[in-house]
Each structure stands twice: as structure tokens, then as C-alpha cells.
Design a protein around this motif. Structure first.
Motif, PDB file in Angstrom:
ATOM      1  N   ARG A  47       0.823  -1.204   0.000  1.00 49.82           N
ATOM      2  CA  ARG A  47       0.000   0.000   0.000  1.00 49.82           C
ATOM      3  C   ARG A  47       0.866   1.267   0.000  1.00 49.82           C
ATOM      4  O   ARG A  47       2.009   1.252   0.454  1.00 49.82           O
ATOM      5  N   PHE A 185      -4.969  -0.210   9.060  1.00 51.90           N
ATOM      6  CA  PHE A 185      -6.376  -0.457   8.767  1.00 51.90           C
ATOM      7  C   PHE A 185      -7.156   0.833   8.570  1.00 51.90           C
ATOM      8  O   PHE A 185      -7.132   1.735   9.407  1.00 51.90           O
ATOM      9  N   LYS A 193      -5.344  -5.362   0.670  1.00 51.82           N
ATOM     10  CA  LYS A 193      -5.017  -5.643   2.065  1.00 51.82           C
ATOM     11  C   LYS A 193      -3.563  -6.112   2.166  1.00 51.82           C
ATOM     12  O   LYS A 193      -3.022  -6.713   1.246  1.00 51.82           O
ATOM     13  N   SER A 197      -2.094  -4.109   7.426  1.00 55.98           N
ATOM     14  CA  SER A 197      -3.353  -3.369   7.336  1.00 55.98           C
ATOM     15  C   SER A 197      -4.510  -4.148   7.948  1.00 55.98           C
ATOM     16  O   SER A 197      -5.631  -3.635   8.021  1.00 55.98           O
ATOM     17  N   ASP A 198      -4.247  -5.360   8.382  1.00 58.58           N
ATOM     18  CA  ASP A 198      -5.283  -6.155   9.052  1.00 58.58           C
ATOM     19  C   ASP A 198      -5.738  -5.430  10.316  1.00 58.58           C
ATOM     20  O   ASP A 198      -4.908  -4.888  11.050  1.00 58.58           O
TER      21      ASP A 198
END
Length: 239
Positions: A47, A185, A193, A197-198
Motif C-alpha cells: 500500500r 487499517f 489488504k 493493514s489487518d
């Protein structure tokens, strides 16, 4: 460039915040000068973009009140612990002349963490060798070897050699982590994902900090490993 008391070397932007932001804040609170050198821009991350990561790192640095922060621009994933990278890192170590270096975990889920750890350790030693010649802004640099190199613990559990009580600085640590909005997140994000980022990742960071804190009868802690035995002059220095 002014001398630093503590230099944190991190493979990626956000490594230092996740691993040792509380310790950074505690040292700055005591009047020490602390800086961070990020080896890469984290450009291979799932990301965000390199440009955005640099902006986020700058914001995080402001939250931490760092005396200095810079990015080496090494290639994410592809950098190596070789002569070229060692020489560039030696220049930075000699520029800031830190007494203490905090480096990545000695081994971890992400291969860059262990690789960055090895690179930092070797560069710190080599920086003290007078026959390795470097310069900064055209001026020859003098040899400099940090007195201590410690490694912050990251994703994988490693038994710490010592733990720093970061309880008073927990909220600021979280704020510095959340400066990296692209990475963690966000229910409104349209990006793919990733591991970090969980929605359970940041609670995991808190659980790890609570675990280390519990080990020293504090609320939150950060764990470190040392490259050599720790010495004390007074038993009452131990807590």
C-alpha cells in the motif's frame, strides 16, 4: 550536522515507530538528541507510494520530536549487506556520531529486518576503522564507533535482554504509528489488504507492549536484544 546521542536505523519507514517509538520518546524527554535513518522508502510495500511514505515519515518525526531524520534511498527488498551499502551507512554514522545505535530485529518475518540489522551492526564496527576513508560535503570524516548497538524486537517474538518502560509515552507512540495512514487499517481504503493493514495488527502491537510491560511490572514496554553483556556499577540501577 549536530551530533546525536541515539541513532535509530530502520529498514523501512514505520519500523522505528512500531519497534521503539516509546523508547525514542523517553530518551528525548530526558534531554537526549535522537534521530532516525530509514534505509529504504518501503517502495515494495503493498500500500501507499514512496512519496507518501516519506510524507508520513516526516509527520511521524514531528510527533516524536526528532533532531534528525533522513532516508538512504536503498532499494527495498534488494539492498544487501555489501561494501557499497556499508560504505554509505558508515558516512551517516560518522556524520551523526551517535553513542548508541538502535537497529532492526536480528531476525524477523520480513527479510529486510534481519538484513538491515546485520548491515547496521557491521557498519557500526567498520565506522571505527581509520583506514576506511569517507567524506561528507567534501570534508574528510573521522572514524567513529558507537559504544552500544541494541536491536528492537519487531513482529516475531525474541526473548529480550532488557525492556524499557514506555508507559508514559504509549499514546504518543500510537500517534506516531498512525501517522502512516496508508499502511494500517482504514475501512474506507480501496487499496489491497496487507499483513499490517489487518484490523488485528495494531491490537497485536499493544498486546506485545503490554506483555513486555508486564515482565517489568509496568503497563507498556519495548524489548531489546544486546550484542554483548550489559554491565552495571550499582545494583540499584536495575529495576
Amino acid at each position: 550536522m549536530s551530533k546525536l546521542d541515539v541513532l535509530v536505523i530502520a529498514a523501512h519507514p514505520d519500523d522505528a515507530e512500531l519497534g521503539c517509538a516509546g523508547t525514542i520518546l523517553s530518551q528525548i524527554e530526558k534531554g537526549y538528541k535522537v534521530g532516525i535513518v530509514d534505509l529504504t522508502q518501503g517502495e515494495m510495500g503493498t500500500r501507499g507510494t514512496p512519496e507518501l511514505r516519506l510524507q508520513e515519515a516526516e509527520k511521524a518525526g514531528e510527533i516524536l520530536k526528532l533532531s534528525a531524520r533522513e532516508n538512504m534511498g536503498f532499494k527495498d527488498i534488494y539492498f544487501e549487506n555489501d561494501e557499497e551499502h556499508q560504505h554509505k551507512l558508515i558516512e551517516v554514522i560518522r556524520k551523526y556520531q551517535p553513542e548508541i545505535v538502535l537497529a532492526n530485529a536480528i531476525r524477523d518475518r520480513h527479510p529486510d529486518h534481519g538484513k538491515g540489522s546485520d548491515l547496521a551492526s557491521k557498519a557500526c564496527f567498520m565506522s571505527g576503522l581509520r583506514k576506511i576513508e569517507t567524506s561528507y560535503n567534501g570534508v574528510s570524516q573521522k572514524p567513529w564507533r558507537p559504544k552500544f548497538v541494541y536491536h528492537y524486537i519487531q513482529n516475531n517474538y525474541i526473548e529480550p535482554d532488557f525492556i524499557v518502560d514506555i508507559t508514559p509515552f504509549w499514546e504518543q507512540k500510537v500517534e506516531s504509528i498512525k501517522a502512516y495512514k496508508s499502511q494500517f487499517f482504514d475501512p474506507e481504503s480501496k487499496e489491497p489488504k496487507s499483513f499490517i493493514s489487518d484490523p488485528e495488527f495494531l491490537p497485536f502491537i499493544e498486546s506485545r507492549s503490554r506483555e513486555f510491560g508486564h515482565r517489568i511490572m509496568a503497563t507498556y514496554g519495548e524489548g531489546f536484544t544486546a550484542e554483548r553483556y550489559l554491565g552495571v556499577n550499582d545494583l540499584f540501577d536495575l529495576k
